[in-house]
Design an enzyme around this catalytic site. Structure first.
Site, short mmCIF file in Angstrom:
data_model
loop_
_atom_site.label_atom_id
_atom_site.label_comp_id
_atom_site.label_asym_id
_atom_site.label_seq_id
_atom_site.Cartn_x
_atom_site.Cartn_y
_atom_site.Cartn_z
N ASP A 38 0.83 -1.21 0.00
CA ASP A 38 0.00 0.00 0.00
C ASP A 38 0.87 1.26 0.00
O ASP A 38 1.99 1.26 0.53
CB ASP A 38 -0.89 -0.03 1.26
CG ASP A 38 -2.11 0.87 1.11
OD1 ASP A 38 -2.28 1.48 0.04
OD2 ASP A 38 -2.89 0.96 2.07
N HIS A 55 2.76 3.05 -8.91
CA HIS A 55 2.58 1.62 -9.18
C HIS A 55 3.79 1.04 -9.91
O HIS A 55 4.21 -0.08 -9.65
CB HIS A 55 1.31 1.39 -10.01
CG HIS A 55 0.04 1.78 -9.30
ND1 HIS A 55 -0.20 1.44 -7.98
CD2 HIS A 55 -1.04 2.49 -9.70
CE1 HIS A 55 -1.39 1.92 -7.62
NE2 HIS A 55 -1.91 2.57 -8.64
N LEU A 149 11.21 -20.69 -4.04
CA LEU A 149 10.16 -19.77 -3.56
C LEU A 149 8.95 -19.76 -4.51
O LEU A 149 9.12 -19.72 -5.73
CB LEU A 149 10.74 -18.35 -3.47
CG LEU A 149 9.74 -17.23 -3.15
CD1 LEU A 149 9.35 -17.26 -1.67
CD2 LEU A 149 10.32 -15.87 -3.52
#
Ligand code: FPP
Length: 263
Positions: A38, A55, A149
Site C-alpha cells: 500500500d 505503481h 520460492l
C-alpha cells in the site's frame, strides 16, 4: 549458526551503497509471507507524479522483495497486486495496473528462472484483459518446474468472495451426495479455497502492510486467522532491505501460541 548460514552472497545495500548480508540465521523466518503493498499513490503524490508512477515503482519493489524473501528462505510470498474492489478505480489507473504484470514478467522471468522461483496466482484470472491473463499464464508455465520460492500474486482477488465460492462448492458436493454435513469443518472449507494448492503453507505466518494503514482489506480473511501482523508507515515503493529486515526482526520476537497456553 543455522542451516541458512553461508547460503547468502553479499548484496549491495540499497540504502547506503555498502555491501550487506541478509543473514537468515539472525531471524525466525516466516514460511509464508503475505504483503499488502500500500502507498503507491501517496508516494507518487509526494513527488507530484501521476499515481501510476507509484505503481511502476511499486513493481520494482516487488522484484527487490522477491529476491530478499528468497535469500531469507521464505517458501511462499503472496502479494496483493489487484483486489476485486480495485476495478472501481479510474479507468486509466486500472488499465495501467493491468499492464503491469505484462511488463513485470517480460522483464523479470529470466531472473525468476535464475532464482528458481515459481509464479502462482490466486483470484479470478479468467476475467482479466486477454494480454494480462496471457502474460500470467506464460509466467506460470515458464516457471512451473521451479521448486524454490513460490511468488504468489493475488490478482483480481477478494477474500469474502473466495469463502462464498468455497461454501458453494461444499454445498454442491453435499447435493451430489459426496459430502455429509458432519464432515464440514475448517479443513474441508480450506480445501476449496484458492490457496489449497499450497497445502500446509496456505496460511500466512506474517502479513506486512505498508503505508500506515492497519486493516486487512479483504485479503486472505480465512487464512489470516492466526497470522502475525506487521504494519509500517513506509510507503511500498520505498520499502527497502532495511524495512524487510525490520519486519523479520519484529516477527522473530513474536510468541505464536495459536490460542493455546505455553507448556
Ligand atoms: C495500493 O496502493 C496498491 C495497489 C492497489 C496496487 C499494487 C500493485 C503493485 C505494487 C504493483 C504490482 C506489480 C505487479 C507485477 C502486478 P494505492 O494505490 O492504494 O496507494 P495509496 O493508498 O497511497 O493511494
Amino acid at each position: 549458526m543455522s542451516i541458512f548460514s553461508g547460503l547468502f552472497t553479499p548484496k549491495k545495500s540499497e540504502q547506503n551503497g555498502q555491501p550487506s548480508y541478509l543473514d537468515a540465521s539472525e531471524y525466525k523466518v516466516p514460511k509464508h509471507l503475505a504483503i499488502i503493498m500500500d502507498g503507491n499513490g501517496r508516494w507518487a503524490k509526494k513527488r507530484h507524479l501521476p499515481r501510476v508512477a507509484g505503481h511502476k515503482e511499486g513493481m520494482e519493489t516487488v522484484k527487490r522483495v522477491t529476491k530478499l524473501a528468497n535469500q531469507a528462505g521464505v517458501k511462499v510470498l503472496t502479494v496483493y497486486a489487484f483486489s476485486t474492489e480495485n476495478w472501481s478505480r479510474p479507468e486509466d489507473e486500472v488499465k495501467f495496473l493491468m499492464k503491469l504484470p505484462v511488463t513485470f514478467f517480460d522483464t523479470f522471468v529470466p531472473e525468476l528462472l535464475e532464482q528458481n522461483v515459481r509464479v502462482e496466482t490466486i483470484g479470478d484470472i479468467d476475467h482479466l484483459p486477454a494480454a494480462t491473463r496471457q502474460a500470467v499464464l506464460d509466467a506460470k508455465a515458464d516457471t512451473a518446474k521451479n521448486d524454490g520460492l513460490i511468488l504468489n500474486f493475488a490478482l483480481n482477488y477478494g477474500g469474502q468472495q473466495e469463502i462464498v465460492d468455497a461454501a458453494k462448492k461444499l454445498g454442491q458436493r453435499m447435493l451430489d451426495g459426496e459430502l455429509a454435513i458432519e464432515q464440514i469443518d475448517a479443513d474441508t472449507l480450506a480445501s476449496e479455497l484458492t490457496t489449497a494448492f499450497l497445502g500446509d503453507l496456505a496460511n500466512p505466518d506474517l502479513i506486512i502492510r505498508t503505508s500506515g494503514e492497519e486493516r486487512l482489506s479483504n485479503f486472505l480473511p480465512f487464512q489470516a486467522a492466526y497470522s502475525e501482523f506487521y504494519f509500517t508507515d513506509v510507503l511500498w515503493p520505498d520499502f527497502a532491505e532495511g524495512d524487510f529486515k525490520a519486519a523479520l526482526a519484529a516477527y522473530t520476537k513474536r510468541d505464536r501460541r495459536f490460542g493455546k497456553v505455553k507448556a
